[in-house]
Scaffold this active site. Structure first.
Site, PDB file in Angstrom:
ATOM      1  N   GLY A  62       0.811  -1.217   0.000  1.00  0.00           N
ATOM      2  CA  GLY A  62       0.000   0.000   0.000  1.00  0.00           C
ATOM      3  C   GLY A  62       0.837   1.256   0.000  1.00  0.00           C
ATOM      4  N   ALA A  63       1.947   1.244  -0.748  1.00  0.00           N
ATOM      5  CA  ALA A  63       2.912   2.345  -0.697  1.00  0.00           C
ATOM      6  C   ALA A  63       2.628   3.453  -1.694  1.00  0.00           C
ATOM      7  CB  ALA A  63       4.323   1.798  -0.932  1.00  0.00           C
ATOM      8  N   SER A  82      -4.590  -0.327  13.781  1.00  0.00           N
ATOM      9  CA  SER A  82      -5.325   0.933  13.815  1.00  0.00           C
ATOM     10  C   SER A  82      -5.698   1.270  15.250  1.00  0.00           C
ATOM     11  CB  SER A  82      -6.604   0.834  12.975  1.00  0.00           C
ATOM     12  OG  SER A  82      -7.459   1.949  13.185  1.00  0.00           O
ATOM     13  N   GLY A  85       1.323   4.592   3.812  1.00  0.00           N
ATOM     14  CA  GLY A  85       2.271   3.707   3.150  1.00  0.00           C
ATOM     15  C   GLY A  85       3.247   4.461   2.281  1.00  0.00           C
ATOM     16  N   TYR A  92     -14.438  -2.898   9.229  1.00  0.00           N
ATOM     17  CA  TYR A  92     -13.077  -2.383   9.077  1.00  0.00           C
ATOM     18  C   TYR A  92     -12.302  -2.503  10.381  1.00  0.00           C
ATOM     19  CZ  TYR A  92      -9.230   0.919   8.753  1.00  0.00           C
ATOM     20  OH  TYR A  92      -7.987   1.499   8.806  1.00  0.00           O
ATOM     21  N   GLY A 111      -1.198   7.661   0.989  1.00  0.00           N
ATOM     22  CA  GLY A 111      -1.369   7.777   2.418  1.00  0.00           C
ATOM     23  C   GLY A 111      -0.145   7.440   3.237  1.00  0.00           C
TER      24      GLY A 111
END
Length: 322
Positions: A18-19, A147, A24, A172, A22
């Site tokens: 996920g780079a 999270s 990442g 989530y 955001g």
């Protein structure tokens, strides 16, 4: 950054899922600034290219590569690991994730609920395929990005796929709690095998787009957006700051397996520090049952547990917190 991080990261290779957006993205940028070779694991290869362009505007001599990582499609992951083409991997940052975009429950091609499948099962499967490389790399690290919302989440082991009561926000939060539980369970299993790899759990606190600096051509924030968000800065921070506990967990050799790190101020903002995990995040029975269920759903087991061995208990994780 940590003291001497340039020296620590020289010659090392890190994979960040996920780079391309955001937190990442900023993890990748900060690791590149620490002189590491960074592999951007992204579903969208075009966005990965934009992310690498943006990083090079900040770190001109950055050593970067990208591989396609589609966590929602577990059948694609063996090809992902093959395309890495590495014989060692010093750390993998399990960061990528999705949030439900509507009220309706969605599934991936394997029939698993999409949020749980992407955030948790996809990383579980990726870890299974990466484990031979990680074990072959002395002192390699698995960094699981959870999270802050997992503090209030509770896992329903009878309804992991949210088939009976689907609520997007709760789904989530549960997927992130599942990641955290597996991060601590991996620590137990590494210890049981006597493997010198580390499993470290991290969360970024509260990270807002509007408090995040622009990185064109990837994304931009207007001055007006930034000014309007400034009052929120008393409670939360930008995604560049949210990346700091993750980067610290990758680079700092003083951080050891089984630790939880997050922002210092109420767990929402500030410099990274070590936290005592909440009891439900480390519960060995829940984590073991979740591991077994995840293994059945993915038909993979990253690290089978040897029989009849002692494991760290929930209270031990509590005592080791700061």
């Amino acid at each position: 950054m940590t003291p001497n991080s340039d020296h620590q990261a020289a010659g090392k290779t890190y994979l960040v899922t996920g780079a391309s957006a955001g937190i990442g993205y900023f993890v990748a940028e900060q690791l590149a600034a620490a002189n590491a070779t960074v592999v951007l694991g992204c579903r969208d290869t075009a966005k990965a290219d934009l992310a690498m362009r943006a990083i090079r505007t900040q770190v001109p001599d950055a050593r970067l590569r990208s591989v396609r990582v589609d966590l929602a499609d577990p059948s694609s992951l063996p090809a992902t690991v093959e395309s890495l083409d590495v014989d060692h991997l010093d750390a993998v940052v399990l960061n990528a994730g999705v949030m439900p975009t509507g009220p309706d429950r969605r599934v991936n091609a394997a029939g698993n609920e999409l949020t749980f499948a992407t955030n948790h099962l996809g990383h579980f499967a990726l870890l299974a395929h990466l484990m031979p490389i990680l074990i072959a790399t002395p002192n390699a690290r698995v960094i699981t990005v959870g999270s802050f919302t997992a503090r209030s989440a509770r896992l329903d082991l009878t309804d992991l796929q949210s088939e009976h009561d689907y609520q997007p926000k709760r789904t989530y939060e549960r997927s992130k709690l599942a990641q955290i539980l597996i991060g601590f369970e991996l620590d137990r299993r590494l210890r049981a095998h006597g493997i010198d790899n580390a499993s470290i759990v991290v969360h970024p606190g509260g990270a807002l787009d509007s408090l995040t600096p622009s990185r064109p051509p990837l994304f931009s924030r207007t001055t007006t957006q930034h000014l309007l968000a400034l009052p929120a800065g008393a409670l939360v921070h930008g995604k560049h700051a949210g990346a700091e506990p993750i980067v610290r967990a990758v680079l700092d050799n003083e951080i050891t397996s089984g630790e939880l790190w997050g922002p210092r101020i109420f767990g929402l903002r500030g410099k990274p520090h070590r936290e005592a995990p909440h009891l439900h995040m480390t519960d060995p029975a829940t984590a073991a049952e979740l591991w077994t269920a995840s293994s059945k759903l993915t038909e993979l087991d990253p690290l089978p547990l040897p029989p009849n061995i002692p494991v760290r208990t929930t209270s031990e994780y509590q005592r080791h917190g700061a």
